[in-house]
Design a protein around this motif. Structure first.
Motif, PDB file in Angstrom:
ATOM      1  N   VAL A  90       0.842  -1.196   0.000  1.00  0.00           N
ATOM      2  CA  VAL A  90       0.000   0.000   0.000  1.00  0.00           C
ATOM      3  C   VAL A  90       0.879   1.248   0.000  1.00  0.00           C
ATOM      4  N   TRP A  91       0.313   2.339  -0.506  1.00  0.00           N
ATOM      5  CA  TRP A  91       0.918   3.661  -0.397  1.00  0.00           C
ATOM      6  C   TRP A  91       0.440   4.308   0.897  1.00  0.00           C
ATOM      7  N   LEU A  92       1.247   5.139   1.471  1.00  0.00           N
ATOM      8  CA  LEU A  92       0.857   5.933   2.630  1.00  0.00           C
ATOM      9  C   LEU A  92       0.873   7.397   2.212  1.00  0.00           C
ATOM     10  N   TYR A  93      -0.224   8.114   2.481  1.00  0.00           N
ATOM     11  CA  TYR A  93      -0.380   9.504   2.078  1.00  0.00           C
ATOM     12  C   TYR A  93      -0.795  10.373   3.262  1.00  0.00           C
ATOM     13  N   THR A 117      -1.901  -1.243  11.976  1.00  0.00           N
ATOM     14  CA  THR A 117      -3.115  -1.312  11.165  1.00  0.00           C
ATOM     15  C   THR A 117      -2.873  -2.125   9.895  1.00  0.00           C
ATOM     16  N   ALA A 118      -1.762  -1.848   9.216  1.00  0.00           N
ATOM     17  CA  ALA A 118      -1.467  -2.573   7.974  1.00  0.00           C
ATOM     18  C   ALA A 118      -1.260  -4.059   8.226  1.00  0.00           C
ATOM     19  N   ARG A 119      -0.768  -4.400   9.394  1.00  0.00           N
ATOM     20  CA  ARG A 119      -0.529  -5.803   9.723  1.00  0.00           C
ATOM     21  C   ARG A 119      -1.790  -6.536  10.178  1.00  0.00           C
ATOM     22  N   THR A 120      -2.723  -5.832  10.827  1.00  0.00           N
ATOM     23  CA  THR A 120      -3.785  -6.535  11.545  1.00  0.00           C
ATOM     24  C   THR A 120      -5.219  -6.153  11.196  1.00  0.00           C
ATOM     25  N   ALA A 121      -5.452  -5.004  10.615  1.00  0.00           N
ATOM     26  CA  ALA A 121      -6.834  -4.554  10.421  1.00  0.00           C
ATOM     27  C   ALA A 121      -7.544  -5.373   9.348  1.00  0.00           C
ATOM     28  N   PRO A 122      -8.810  -5.690   9.577  1.00  0.00           N
ATOM     29  CA  PRO A 122      -9.588  -6.382   8.551  1.00  0.00           C
ATOM     30  C   PRO A 122      -9.591  -5.584   7.253  1.00  0.00           C
ATOM     31  N   GLY A 123      -9.521  -6.306   6.143  1.00  0.00           N
ATOM     32  CA  GLY A 123      -9.563  -5.666   4.842  1.00  0.00           C
ATOM     33  C   GLY A 123      -8.191  -5.315   4.277  1.00  0.00           C
ATOM     34  N   PHE A 124      -7.146  -5.469   5.066  1.00  0.00           N
ATOM     35  CA  PHE A 124      -5.815  -5.184   4.548  1.00  0.00           C
ATOM     36  C   PHE A 124      -5.205  -6.410   3.882  1.00  0.00           C
ATOM     37  N   GLY A 125      -5.822  -7.559   4.049  1.00  0.00           N
ATOM     38  CA  GLY A 125      -5.350  -8.760   3.369  1.00  0.00           C
ATOM     39  C   GLY A 125      -3.928  -9.106   3.742  1.00  0.00           C
ATOM     40  N   GLU A 126      -3.185  -9.458   2.753  1.00  0.00           N
ATOM     41  CA  GLU A 126      -1.798  -9.876   2.951  1.00  0.00           C
ATOM     42  C   GLU A 126      -0.830  -8.772   2.538  1.00  0.00           C
ATOM     43  N   ILE A 127      -0.990  -7.614   3.125  1.00  0.00           N
ATOM     44  CA  ILE A 127      -0.110  -6.492   2.803  1.00  0.00           C
ATOM     45  C   ILE A 127       1.292  -6.820   3.304  1.00  0.00           C
ATOM     46  N   GLU A 128       2.264  -6.699   2.419  1.00  0.00           N
ATOM     47  CA  GLU A 128       3.639  -7.044   2.749  1.00  0.00           C
ATOM     48  C   GLU A 128       4.548  -5.845   2.931  1.00  0.00           C
ATOM     49  N   ALA A 129       4.088  -4.657   2.511  1.00  0.00           N
ATOM     50  CA  ALA A 129       4.938  -3.482   2.635  1.00  0.00           C
ATOM     51  C   ALA A 129       4.105  -2.207   2.537  1.00  0.00           C
ATOM     52  N   ILE A 130       4.672  -1.149   3.087  1.00  0.00           N
ATOM     53  CA  ILE A 130       4.095   0.192   2.996  1.00  0.00           C
ATOM     54  C   ILE A 130       5.121   1.071   2.278  1.00  0.00           C
ATOM     55  N   ARG A 131       4.660   1.797   1.251  1.00  0.00           N
ATOM     56  CA  ARG A 131       5.524   2.739   0.527  1.00  0.00           C
ATOM     57  C   ARG A 131       5.026   4.152   0.757  1.00  0.00           C
ATOM     58  N   LEU A 132       5.954   5.094   0.779  1.00  0.00           N
ATOM     59  CA  LEU A 132       5.571   6.490   0.820  1.00  0.00           C
ATOM     60  C   LEU A 132       6.601   7.335   0.105  1.00  0.00           C
ATOM     61  N   GLY A 133       6.136   8.474  -0.387  1.00  0.00           N
ATOM     62  CA  GLY A 133       7.010   9.444  -1.021  1.00  0.00           C
ATOM     63  C   GLY A 133       7.204  10.607  -0.069  1.00  0.00           C
ATOM     64  N   VAL A 134       8.436  11.081   0.034  1.00  0.00           N
ATOM     65  CA  VAL A 134       8.790  12.134   0.967  1.00  0.00           C
ATOM     66  C   VAL A 134       9.448  13.274   0.194  1.00  0.00           C
TER      67      VAL A 134
END
Length: 177
Positions: A90-93, A117-134
């Motif tokens: 997922v992207w983080l904004y 949240t990305a690890r445990t919240a319902p609906g996030f599925g099998e998210i393996e990483a978080i990306r963001l632009g700085v």
């Protein structure tokens, strides 16, 4: 005092006004959240409406942190990928902590809540990483590095803050596995 975090809060006038006020205050304090000061709520409103529309469409989710008075004090929006080869991250904004709360560890708390949240919240599925632009030149990349994010790329002069003031976009990644 600590912040109370909630994923996917009910979108009502109070939330919308709170996020809009936060985004305006962060921008006007020099925060690198898509705008250059001075900025008004009316200038930010279209960007917020795009994020909220994404929530309705299921492409975005919101994590909000509220202070002891119940006011919006921190936010982070997640953007899900619709490309079938990229649904595992997922992207983080729009990661923000209100300027009056800076220096109290709330940013660190927000980033811990983002990861949890990305690890445990319902609906996030099998998210393996978080990306963001700085935005380069702000020093905020060091903050994200302390939260476990690694610089994985840099696009020179991708962000034009003002004529003659171009900044690198720094791409950062937090592996969750």
């Amino acid at each position: 005092m600590t912040l109370t975090f909630e994923v996917d809060p009910a979108v009502d006038r109070s939330l919308t006004d709170g996020v809009l006020a936060l985004w305006t205050d962060v921008s006007n304090a020099g925060g690198a959240v898509g705008f250059v000061p001075p900025v008004t709520p009316d200038e930010i409103r279209p960007a917020l409406l795009r994020q909220l529309t994404g929530m309705v469409q299921g492409t975005h989710r919101l994590l909000v942190g509220r202070d002891e008075d119940g006011e919006v004090a921190a936010t982070a929006f997640y953007g899900f990928n619709d490309h079938p080869l990229m649904t595992h991250w997922v992207w983080l904004y729009t990661v923000m902590v209100h300027p009056e709360h800076q220096g109290r560890g709330y940013g660190r708390d927000l980033m811990a809540a983002v990861e949890h949240t990305a690890r445990t919240a319902p609906g996030f599925g099998e998210i393996e990483a978080i990306r963001l632009g700085v935005r380069g030149g702000t020093g905020v990349d060091a903050f994200y590095a302390k939260a476990g994010y690694k610089e994985v790329g840099r696009i020179p002069d991708a962000i034009r803050v003002a004529p003659g003031d171009d900044r690198d976009e720094i791409l950062m990644l937090l592996p969750l596995r």
